[in-house]
Design an enzyme around this catalytic site. Structure first.
Site, short mmCIF file in Angstrom:
data_model
loop_
_atom_site.label_atom_id
_atom_site.label_comp_id
_atom_site.label_asym_id
_atom_site.label_seq_id
_atom_site.Cartn_x
_atom_site.Cartn_y
_atom_site.Cartn_z
N HIS A 155 -3.67 5.98 3.54
CA HIS A 155 -4.43 4.81 3.08
C HIS A 155 -3.85 3.51 3.64
O HIS A 155 -4.59 2.65 4.14
CB HIS A 155 -4.42 4.79 1.55
N SER A 177 -11.31 -0.77 -0.54
CA SER A 177 -10.04 -0.75 0.19
C SER A 177 -10.25 -1.05 1.67
O SER A 177 -9.38 -1.63 2.32
CB SER A 177 -9.36 0.61 0.07
N ASP A 190 0.84 -1.20 0.00
CA ASP A 190 0.00 0.00 0.00
C ASP A 190 0.88 1.26 0.00
O ASP A 190 1.97 1.24 -0.57
CB ASP A 190 -0.91 -0.05 1.24
#
Length: 397
Positions: free
Chosen positions: A188, A343, A157
């Site tokens: 994120h 996600s 990520d």
């Protein structure tokens, strides 16, 4: 496996032998100019692979077609037998390289992005409670105290804020293929890692976390970078021992890529469970990678009322749903944030995989099937051809 070892030999002679294919992208907007991923045939040995790359370097230099600063062969990878490398060629040189019978295919490198798409504030997280109950509306998360202990989680990520209190010292940096900044400048990656294995917000609260940074602060990266990250994780897992328990989460995606799908398949074959976000384009997930890889566990996003989230991708490649709307988890700087997207759904599943590995001893190769077996048929009005299965940790089974 023969290679062109004498540069004076005509390239045309290779065309009469079975050779690779130069693939094209369905969405040219995602293509990175003059950047390619070269994948070798399965039976190419390491020595032949090295010889091929030397030959490709010489071909690139000899043809002098570097109109835009193309640099030739770059980083190479070997993921559980899948050999390949990144390269900067002009199209004519790429076609010549594809003519080598050792090459399986060449495809353009493309942009890949983190798949979160909505930010909401002041919304309590509900995902943990939902995955340990067979009904909506519960407010507690029930789980076995093993909680993923002894399992390694690879977050492929934007990085992880390893100093965040939600990780309790269990997180560390693994590799960074983007830049020299071992921080999560986007947030994120920290959020997804926290959802999977955070002490407060996570499913597998005792798992070890490893940051594999393949996306930058803007949330974007390249297919070649993603493959490099997968390659590193497979080698790291191997160095830890064959009897280890490993899960990987990839809350990212891009246009369909055979190279990314093949790499993801080989990650799973190496003994690492791989949870992948289905994508947030409200379209069939078979159009994107790595979501369309058959070997991975592809996750769509559900709402707090067990609906199919309006943004989630769908289709037969989806293995199950998991909470993905208004999910609160850790964020860089010590705080938290509420995000929505597939996600957020995928790391719930990665966390349950780690949880079941520790609790039941389920293998990486069987984890997705076991998770689907435990899942409840709870999703209402799932798109046609899409499963109605919703993640459940099996605590009361």
């Amino acid at each position: 496996m023969g290679f062109l070892k004498v540069l004076a030999t005509s390239l045309a002679t290779l065309a009469v032998v079975d050779a690779g294919t130069l693939l094209t992208a369905s969405n040219t907007d995602a293509v990175i100019p003059s950047s390619y991923i070269v994948v070798m045939n399965d039976d190419v040995s390491t020595a032949e692979f090295n010889t091929h790359r030397e030959w490709a370097t010489n071909v690139h230099a000899r043809l002098s077609r570097r109109k835009n600063g193309e640099t030739g062969p770059g980083k190479h990878f070997e993921i559980n037998g899948l050999k390949g490398y990144t390269a900067s060629f002009d199209e004519s040189t790429a076609k010549d390289i594809a003519n080598d019978p050792a090459v399986k295919y060449i495809e353009p490198d493309m942009i890949v992005n983190a798949t979160a798409n909505v930010v909401q504030s002041n919304v309590p997280s509900w995902g943990l409670a939902r995955i340990s109950s067979k009904r909506t509306g519960t407010t507690s998360y029930t789980y076995d105290s093993t909680a993923g202990e002894g399992v390694v989680f690879y977050g492929v990520d934007t990085g992880i804020d390893i100093s965040h209190s939600d990780f309790g010292g269990r997180a560390k940096w693994g590799t960074n293929v983007v830049d020299n900044d071992n921080t999560d400048g986007n947030g994120h990656g920290t959020h997804t890692a926290s959802t999977a294995a955070g002490s407060k917000y996570g499913v597998a609260k005792k798992a070890t976390l490893v940051a594999v940074k393949v996306l930058g602060a803007d949330g974007s990266g390249t297919n070649s970078g993603v493959i490099s990250g997968m390659d590193w994780a497979v080698k790291d897992a191997k160095s830890r021992g064959a009897n280890g328990k490993y899960v990987m989460n990839m809350s990212l995606g891009g246009e369909f890529s055979k190279a990314v799908n093949d790499a993801a398949a080989n990650v799973v074959k190496s003994g690492i469970f791989l949870s992948v976000a289905a994508g947030n384009e409200a379209e069939n997930a078979s159009n994107s990678s790595p979501a369309s890889a058959a070997e991975v566990c592809t996750i769509a996003a559900s709402t707090s009322t067990d609906g199919s989230a309006s943004f989630t991708n769908f289709g037969s490649v989806v293995d199950l749903y998991a909470p993905g709307q208004s999910i609160t988890a850790a964020y860089p700087g010590g705080g938290s944030k509420t995000l929505s997207g597939t996600s957020m759904a995928a790391p719930h599943v990665a966390g349950v995989a780690a949880y079941l590995m520790a609790l039941e001893g389920v293998s990486a190769g069987n984890a997705c099937a076991r998770i689907v077996q435990l899942a409840t048929s709870s999703i209402s009005r799932a798109p046609s051809g899409t499963t109605s299965k919703l993640l459940y940790n099996g605590i009361n089974v």
